[in-house]
Design an enzyme around this catalytic site. Structure first.
Site, PDB file in Angstrom:
ATOM      1  N   TRP A  15     -15.648   0.756 -43.813  1.00 14.14           N
ATOM      2  CA  TRP A  15     -16.130   0.514 -42.444  1.00 14.14           C
ATOM      3  C   TRP A  15     -15.691   1.632 -41.487  1.00 14.14           C
ATOM      4  O   TRP A  15     -16.367   1.944 -40.507  1.00 14.14           O
ATOM      5  CB  TRP A  15     -15.598  -0.846 -41.974  1.00 14.14           C
ATOM      6  CG  TRP A  15     -16.042  -1.287 -40.617  1.00 14.14           C
ATOM      7  CD1 TRP A  15     -15.253  -1.467 -39.515  1.00 14.14           C
ATOM      8  CD2 TRP A  15     -17.363  -1.657 -40.189  1.00 14.14           C
ATOM      9  NE1 TRP A  15     -15.986  -1.903 -38.449  1.00 14.14           N
ATOM     10  CE2 TRP A  15     -17.292  -2.026 -38.837  1.00 14.14           C
ATOM     11  CE3 TRP A  15     -18.601  -1.684 -40.849  1.00 14.14           C
ATOM     12  CZ2 TRP A  15     -18.410  -2.437 -38.113  1.00 14.14           C
ATOM     13  CZ3 TRP A  15     -19.713  -2.088 -40.119  1.00 14.14           C
ATOM     14  CH2 TRP A  15     -19.605  -2.457 -38.769  1.00 14.14           C
ATOM     15  N   SER A  43      -6.631   2.074 -35.174  1.00 19.56           N
ATOM     16  CA  SER A  43      -7.897   1.353 -35.157  1.00 19.56           C
ATOM     17  C   SER A  43      -8.541   1.503 -33.785  1.00 19.56           C
ATOM     18  O   SER A  43      -8.703   2.616 -33.318  1.00 19.56           O
ATOM     19  CB  SER A  43      -7.650  -0.113 -35.548  1.00 19.56           C
ATOM     20  OG  SER A  43      -8.773  -0.638 -36.197  1.00 19.56           O
ATOM     21  N   GLN A  99     -19.426   1.513 -39.755  1.00 24.20           N
ATOM     22  CA  GLN A  99     -19.707   1.225 -38.347  1.00 24.20           C
ATOM     23  C   GLN A  99     -20.525   2.372 -37.751  1.00 24.20           C
ATOM     24  O   GLN A  99     -20.223   3.541 -37.964  1.00 24.20           O
ATOM     25  CB  GLN A  99     -18.401   1.067 -37.574  1.00 24.20           C
ATOM     26  CG  GLN A  99     -18.605   0.637 -36.145  1.00 24.20           C
ATOM     27  CD  GLN A  99     -17.322   0.129 -35.508  1.00 24.20           C
ATOM     28  OE1 GLN A  99     -16.238   0.593 -35.815  1.00 24.20           O
ATOM     29  NE2 GLN A  99     -17.455  -0.835 -34.616  1.00 24.20           N
ATOM     30  N   HIS A 143      -4.807  -1.765 -43.610  1.00 26.72           N
ATOM     31  CA  HIS A 143      -5.259  -1.128 -42.365  1.00 26.72           C
ATOM     32  C   HIS A 143      -4.106  -1.119 -41.356  1.00 26.72           C
ATOM     33  O   HIS A 143      -3.524  -2.157 -41.050  1.00 26.72           O
ATOM     34  CB  HIS A 143      -6.451  -1.938 -41.824  1.00 26.72           C
ATOM     35  CG  HIS A 143      -7.102  -1.373 -40.604  1.00 26.72           C
ATOM     36  ND1 HIS A 143      -7.381  -0.034 -40.445  1.00 26.72           N
ATOM     37  CD2 HIS A 143      -7.550  -1.985 -39.479  1.00 26.72           C
ATOM     38  CE1 HIS A 143      -7.976   0.151 -39.268  1.00 26.72           C
ATOM     39  NE2 HIS A 143      -8.086  -1.013 -38.666  1.00 26.72           N
ATOM     40  N   GLU A 191     -20.486  -4.612 -30.247  1.00 32.03           N
ATOM     41  CA  GLU A 191     -19.240  -5.292 -30.617  1.00 32.03           C
ATOM     42  C   GLU A 191     -18.237  -5.366 -29.472  1.00 32.03           C
ATOM     43  O   GLU A 191     -17.545  -6.378 -29.311  1.00 32.03           O
ATOM     44  CB  GLU A 191     -18.595  -4.577 -31.814  1.00 32.03           C
ATOM     45  CG  GLU A 191     -17.327  -5.279 -32.286  1.00 32.03           C
ATOM     46  CD  GLU A 191     -16.632  -4.571 -33.441  1.00 32.03           C
ATOM     47  OE1 GLU A 191     -17.296  -3.888 -34.236  1.00 32.03           O
ATOM     48  OE2 GLU A 191     -15.403  -4.706 -33.533  1.00 32.03           O
ATOM     49  N   LYS A 207      -8.902   5.000 -31.467  1.00 28.52           N
ATOM     50  CA  LYS A 207     -10.008   5.566 -30.672  1.00 28.52           C
ATOM     51  C   LYS A 207      -9.484   5.882 -29.268  1.00 28.52           C
ATOM     52  O   LYS A 207      -9.791   6.920 -28.686  1.00 28.52           O
ATOM     53  CB  LYS A 207     -11.169   4.572 -30.549  1.00 28.52           C
ATOM     54  CG  LYS A 207     -11.730   3.998 -31.846  1.00 28.52           C
ATOM     55  CD  LYS A 207     -12.904   3.059 -31.552  1.00 28.52           C
ATOM     56  CE  LYS A 207     -13.076   1.902 -32.534  1.00 28.52           C
ATOM     57  NZ  LYS A 207     -13.276   2.189 -33.910  1.00 28.52           N
TER      58      LYS A 207
HETATM   59  C1  MCU Z   1     -11.387   0.725 -36.508  1.00 26.12           C
HETATM   60  O1  MCU Z   1     -11.370   0.046 -35.263  1.00 26.12           O
HETATM   61  C2  MCU Z   1     -11.980  -1.202 -35.081  1.00 26.12           C
HETATM   62  C3  MCU Z   1     -13.416  -1.186 -35.522  1.00 26.12           C
HETATM   63  O2  MCU Z   1     -14.108  -0.217 -34.774  1.00 26.12           O
HETATM   64  C4  MCU Z   1     -14.031  -2.551 -35.304  1.00 26.12           C
HETATM   65  O3  MCU Z   1     -15.352  -2.582 -35.802  1.00 26.12           O
HETATM   66  C5  MCU Z   1     -13.233  -3.634 -35.958  1.00 26.12           C
HETATM   67  O4  MCU Z   1     -13.725  -4.853 -35.555  1.00 26.12           O
HETATM   68  O5  MCU Z   1     -11.914  -3.564 -35.519  1.00 26.12           O
HETATM   69  C6  MCU Z   1     -11.247  -2.366 -35.785  1.00 26.12           C
HETATM   70  C7  MCU Z   1      -9.858  -2.589 -35.246  1.00 26.12           C
HETATM   71  O6  MCU Z   1      -9.577  -2.287 -34.115  1.00 26.12           O
HETATM   72  O7  MCU Z   1      -9.033  -3.269 -36.062  1.00 26.12           O
HETATM   73  C8  MCU Z   1      -7.773  -3.615 -35.567  1.00 26.12           C
END
Ligand code: MCU
Length: 399
Positions: free
Chosen positions: A308, A210, A256, A344, A264, A214
């Protein structure tokens, strides 16, 4: 045109050193101020219009991309500072880094080792952002990188908070992910100089899921000492391309996008804010970020149950990035696995063999392992995704 000025300044400031744009290429061409491209920028054409036809050309184009990424979205990645030292004791690595004797930071990371005696050159190592969330094969040590101490990422108010910013100043342009990348490089610096830690620094992987996915992709892109990058469910800002996520949104999906992400959190530099509504002026997108990893190993997982994360964009972006691996003769070094059916960041057991193949090839010495994996369950049927609409470049064979 403040935006174009910022880009050129960014290029001028880029520094040489490990993980930086090197100075092996004479000059980095300045950006064409009329740059305007709705499609993905061509990996094989320099900003000045000349073509990438050899591996040396790619090395120079790679440097150009590093500079552009820093100028537009990542902020400046500082080179190795003059003070870097460390200690290793009781499975904890302590890193000290500083610009002068009165401007020094220290941070610790714990390492979990396999049982038994280390191989002659030390253990292969997986650096996990917040530990990572993949099953780790036998024989691989795991370092837990607690990135929040380096650069906080709670909300948009986290800007400039963390040890990196204590060292470089709260107004440093570096994004949180750039700061993490810098810190991971310092961990590797110290491991290289600390034989008692028994880590084989030619066999290092990085992973995260997530937001940490990145971060893992960013670290793997900028730090060439990372042999294998495993980006899990990184979504937009990771393995997705800005332009393709916007396209996906325009088709009616709730994904996103760049405009959302800068509101964010602090994963990107404040420099990026001025471009999120005009993506076409960017000479970069994330297929080029991923392409920086080539010819090293890159394994990208996506989860199509979470729209998303922008599945069309992940698929298209990694398809485009793969062209660079193909041009370098290592198409199989970019793996892509896009499925659903799991929570996720919950790693599905049926993908372990693909993961193990990459570990075997890049960390465990089984260099002949087959890693040809580019799989999707194609949930975007109905969206008119045609790669050539978005790429349109010829893939050269780089001699
Ligand atoms: C997928 O990573 C992020 C995403 O970019 C955000 O929009 C969301 O709030 O959180 C995701 C994440 O890190 O989940 C653990």
């Amino acid at each position: 045109m403040i935006s174009k000025t910022a880009a050129v300044i960014g290029i001028a400031l880029s520094l040489s050193g490990p993980g930086q744009a090197s100075d092996t290429c004479s000059t980095i061409p300045a950006l064409d101020p009329s740059f305007d491209l709705v499609k993905l920028p061509d990996p094989f054409t320099f900003a000045n219009g000349s073509k990438v036809t050899t591996r040396d050309d790619w090395e120079c184009r790679r440097n150009e991309i590093i500079s552009f990424l820093q100028a537009y979205e990542a902020g400046t990645l500082p080179p190795k500072p003059p003070i870097v030292s460390g200690t290793f004791s009781r499975n904890v690595l302590n890193v000290t880094a500083g610009l002068s004797s009165d401007n020094v930071i220290s941070f610790t990371s714990s390492i979990k080792f396999p049982t038994g005696n280390a191989p002659e050159n030390g253990w292969p190592l997986l650096i996990g952002l917040d530990g990572g969330s993949i099953p780790v094969p036998a024989g691989v040590a795991v370092l837990t990188f607690t990135e929040g101490t380096i650069a906080q990422q709670n909300t948009a108010s986290s800007r400039g908070i963390g040890l990196f910013f204590d060292l470089y100043g709260a107004n440093a342009t570096a994004s949180a992910m750039t700061a993490w990348t810098w810190a991971i490089s310092r961990i590797i610096d110290v491991l290289e100089e600390t034989p008692s830690a028994q880590i084989d620094t030619t066999k290092i992987a990085v992973t995260g899921c997530s937001r940490d996915g990145k971060g893992a992709l960013t670290a793997g892109a900028f730090e060439p000492r990372i042999a294998l990058t495993i980006a899990q469910e990184s979504g937009s800002g990771g393995a997705a391309c800005w332009r393709l996520s916007l396209y996906e949104q325009d088709k009616g999906e709730v994904v996103q996008t760049a405009t959302e992400i800068v509101q964010e959190n602090v994963w990107f530099s404040p420099l990026f804010d001025q471009y999120v509504n005009t993506l076409e002026v960017l000479p970069i997108d994330h297929h080029l970020l991923a392409a920086l990893v080539a010819p090293r190993g890159l394994l990208v997982f996506d989860n199509t149950d979470f729209i998303w994360l922008s599945p069309v964009s992940n698929f298209g972006c990694m398809s485009a990035a793969r062209d660079v691996f193909t041009a370098l003769g290592v198409e199989e070094n970019l793996g892509f696995m896009q499925q659903g059916g799991h929570a996720h960041c919950a790693f599905p057991a049926n993908q372990t063999s693909f993961l193990d193949a990459f570990f075997n090839k890049f960390l465990l010495g089984q260099t002949e392992t087959n890693t040809s994996i580019f799989v999707t369950n194609g949930v975007w049927n109905g969206v008119e995704w045609v790669p050539s609409n978005w790429t349109g470049w010829e893939v050269p064979t780089l001699a």
